[in-house]
Design a protein around this motif. Sequence first.
Motif, mmCIF file in Angstrom:
data_model
loop_
_atom_site.group_PDB
_atom_site.id
_atom_site.type_symbol
_atom_site.label_atom_id
_atom_site.label_comp_id
_atom_site.label_asym_id
_atom_site.label_seq_id
_atom_site.Cartn_x
_atom_site.Cartn_y
_atom_site.Cartn_z
ATOM 1 N N PHE A 56 0.845 -1.206 0.000
ATOM 2 C CA PHE A 56 0.000 0.000 0.000
ATOM 3 C C PHE A 56 0.878 1.253 0.000
ATOM 4 N N PHE A 57 1.865 1.298 0.895
ATOM 5 C CA PHE A 57 2.721 2.478 0.981
ATOM 6 C C PHE A 57 3.735 2.533 -0.154
ATOM 7 N N SER A 58 4.056 1.385 -0.719
ATOM 8 C CA SER A 58 4.945 1.383 -1.886
ATOM 9 C C SER A 58 4.298 2.126 -3.052
ATOM 10 N N ILE A 59 3.013 1.882 -3.260
ATOM 11 C CA ILE A 59 2.279 2.590 -4.316
ATOM 12 C C ILE A 59 2.201 4.083 -3.996
ATOM 13 N N SER A 116 3.967 7.394 -6.096
ATOM 14 C CA SER A 116 3.252 8.595 -6.550
ATOM 15 C C SER A 116 3.926 9.877 -6.055
ATOM 16 N N PHE A 117 4.644 9.800 -4.941
ATOM 17 C CA PHE A 117 5.317 10.978 -4.393
ATOM 18 C C PHE A 117 6.362 11.542 -5.358
ATOM 19 N N PHE A 118 6.997 10.651 -6.121
ATOM 20 C CA PHE A 118 8.131 11.086 -6.942
ATOM 21 C C PHE A 118 7.831 10.978 -8.433
ATOM 22 N N SER A 119 6.544 11.048 -8.754
ATOM 23 C CA SER A 119 6.143 11.097 -10.159
ATOM 24 C C SER A 119 6.496 12.478 -10.720
ATOM 25 N N LYS A 120 6.438 12.628 -12.048
ATOM 26 C CA LYS A 120 6.765 13.918 -12.669
ATOM 27 C C LYS A 120 5.808 15.008 -12.201
ATOM 28 N N TYR A 121 4.548 14.618 -11.986
ATOM 29 C CA TYR A 121 3.560 15.590 -11.505
ATOM 30 C C TYR A 121 3.952 16.112 -10.127
ATOM 31 N N ALA A 130 4.435 18.332 3.882
ATOM 32 C CA ALA A 130 3.128 17.947 3.346
ATOM 33 C C ALA A 130 3.053 16.434 3.126
ATOM 34 N N LYS A 131 4.134 15.851 2.623
ATOM 35 C CA LYS A 131 4.148 14.400 2.375
ATOM 36 C C LYS A 131 4.164 13.617 3.685
ATOM 37 N N THR A 190 13.215 3.863 -0.266
ATOM 38 C CA THR A 190 12.626 4.187 -1.570
ATOM 39 C C THR A 190 13.219 5.473 -2.137
ATOM 40 N N VAL A 191 13.374 6.490 -1.280
ATOM 41 C CA VAL A 191 13.949 7.769 -1.722
ATOM 42 C C VAL A 191 15.394 7.591 -2.184
#
Length: 256
Positions: free
Chosen positions: A76-79, A83-88, A105-106, A181-182
């Motif tokens: 769940f947190f992997s997904i 999304s945190f580091f997507s281009k958006y 915020a994150k 992940t970061v």
Amino acid sequence: MKKYFGVVVIILAYCMQMHRLIMLYQRIDNVIFETHVGDYLLCFFYGTIPYTMLGKGEPFNIPPYWSFYLLYVIFFFSILYSSFFSKYEQQKMIRYRNRTRWWIAKNRIILKECISYLLISGLTFLGFGVCTGSKVTGLNIELLTTYFGMELQNTEGKMFSVGLVFFLSLTTIIYIQLVVTVCTNAIVGVLVSIAGLIASVYHMHPFLIGNFLMIIRLNMMEIDGVSISRAIILCLMIVIAMMLVGYNRVKKMDLF
């Protein structure tokens, strides 16, 4: 709410299995047990004796529902982290003009999701208990000790502390996963988290956070178990350290 569907299914599946087992014990021994919501909760997070403390020839047993529950958290947190580091999100980081604000915020999102996950879990146990006529408060010590093999030392006044340990332990695991992940990628973060859980089942060590998510590893059951206060302090220290390491990494991160 769809994202929490999996955890609800896992908990309900376990509770129904335990309820059927209790009904079987009642028929065999011709007794009637007064069940409590806490009985289901304690049994779910009961855990297992470390493999290194078992006799030779014993199978390496990982508690299935406990494992599915935590694996669901990890994926769940992997997904979420992906999304945190997507281009958006990188564009949003640029618009913030301050990576500190973006990181804060994150972190709010992570803590909110962790609280929501545990809240949904608790409500699922509560809902099942109410539907089956179980009492909301208290524990049936006789049922847990005689029929489910628990050797509870002293639960009075400790249930809130145990709940806090579970919350902080879960938060610690997902923050370690975040930093990995970061620094690398989401797949490595998942693999490290899973390896940590397996190691926790295999061996009892205060730095293996999975130990804190098993009742049998805490000193409310085992005299030589992990101290609840020590677990709380350690988890807080690790979470704060992971926040700082992650922030430092985000500050130096190249965008696009």
